[in-house]
Design an enzyme around this catalytic site. Structure first.
Site, PDB file in Angstrom:
ATOM      1  CB  ILE A 138     104.611  42.530  22.720  1.00 35.52           C
ATOM      2  CG1 ILE A 138     104.662  41.543  23.878  1.00 35.52           C
ATOM      3  CG2 ILE A 138     103.205  42.659  22.155  1.00 35.52           C
ATOM      4  CD1 ILE A 138     105.982  41.515  24.612  1.00 35.52           C
ATOM      5  CE1 TYR A 139     102.027  36.551  16.758  1.00 42.08           C
ATOM      6  CE2 TYR A 139     102.758  37.870  14.885  1.00 42.08           C
ATOM      7  CZ  TYR A 139     102.256  36.695  15.396  1.00 42.08           C
ATOM      8  OH  TYR A 139     101.973  35.642  14.550  1.00 42.08           O
TER       9      TYR A 139
END
Length: 281
Positions: A138-139
């Site tokens: 997700i980063y």
């Protein structure tokens, strides 16, 4: 006379504080925005707060946007929070910057967006800007989405994206090994941001990494026998590692190439492995 006013988001963080210090030293008036207090932070509060956003942008001609949730937050912070902070707050900042008359946005991204593309296949991966990103978490996903927002063609201001290599504090031996191929000193990162702020016609996306010992033709040997290549290419580096008791990497899986930033911004990293060793008194 000063160069103008710059807003640095994330101004109390490792990168943001270094960037703010560099810009201040160069003659910029710095506004800093962060949740946490710091010597460069003039506006404290959440990145999503519209009132602080308006106030912090008042008078700014350049924005350096370093604030974000980062890799260590993966798994500890919900994915929707990553999107709210890294993507939605960036979109809101861009909208307000347009209304406030900002002339330039410098966005701090990460080489982590290359993600799965960094996996070697019989040779080290040569990482320049032509390598397509393949986000793995997700980063990476939210940083790449924010890059896309920043580089969108419809903005009334110029934009530039800096994908910075690894520059957070680590044990000396680890930091030294990484500095050979995937790390960068935060002082070089800060200088790259200043150069990006001060080159109004430079646009695009650029890797920001440390001094480079290697060439694209080295990728197979870097993966098979990096120690021999380093010994041949930089015996003074080998001697330094031996004096410090640091192990040389036997394999190197990637090399971050920031030559494009050199060509377009005049970025030439100054802090190599030798600067990790304190000078004798």
């Amino acid at each position: 006379m000063g160069l103008g006013t710059v807003l640095v988001t994330g101004s109390s963080g490792v990168v943001g504080a270094a960037v703010a210090r560099e810009l201040h030293s160069a003659g910029w008036q710095v506004h800093g925005w962060d949740l946490c207090p710091g010597p460069w932070t003039t506006h404290r509060g959440d990145l999503r707060d519209p009132g602080i956003r308006t106030d912090a942008l008042t008078g700014a001609t350049v924005v350096v946007h370093t604030a974000a949730l980062h890799a260590p937050h993966v798994g500890a912070v919900p994915d929707n929070e990553f999107r709210a902070v890294n993507v939605e707050a960036t979109a809101a900042l861009l909208r307000q910057a347009a209304e406030s008359g900002v002339q330039r946005i410098v966005y701090t991204s990460t080489t982590s967006v290359y993600g799965h593309a960094l996996v070697p296949d019989g040779r080290a991966v040569w990482v320049d800007e032509s390598l397509p990103p393949r986000p793995r978490d997700i980063y990476d996903e939210t940083k790449l989405e924010a890059e896309t927002l920043v580089t969108s063609a419809h903005h009334p201001f110029a934009t530039i994206v800096l994908r910075i290599a690894r520059c957070f504090p680590e044990p000396p031996a680890t930091q030294a090994a990484h500095r050979l191929y995937r790390g960068v000193d935060v002082r070089d990162v800060a200088r790259a941001h200043r150069l990006a702020a001060e080159h109004p016609t430079a646009t695009g996306t650029f890797n920001i990494a440390g001094p480079m010992l290697f060439h694209p033709a080295d990728t197979r040997q870097l993966w098979c026998d990096a120690t021999a290549l380093i010994t041949d290419r930089a015996p003074e580096v080998v001697a330094l590692f031996h004096r410090q008791g640091w192990p040389l990497p036997a394999k190197i899986d990637r090399v971050y190439d920031s030559r494009s930033a050199g060509d377009h911004l005049g970025y030439h990293p100054a802090y190599g492995v030798e600067t990790l060793v304190p000078a004798p008194r």
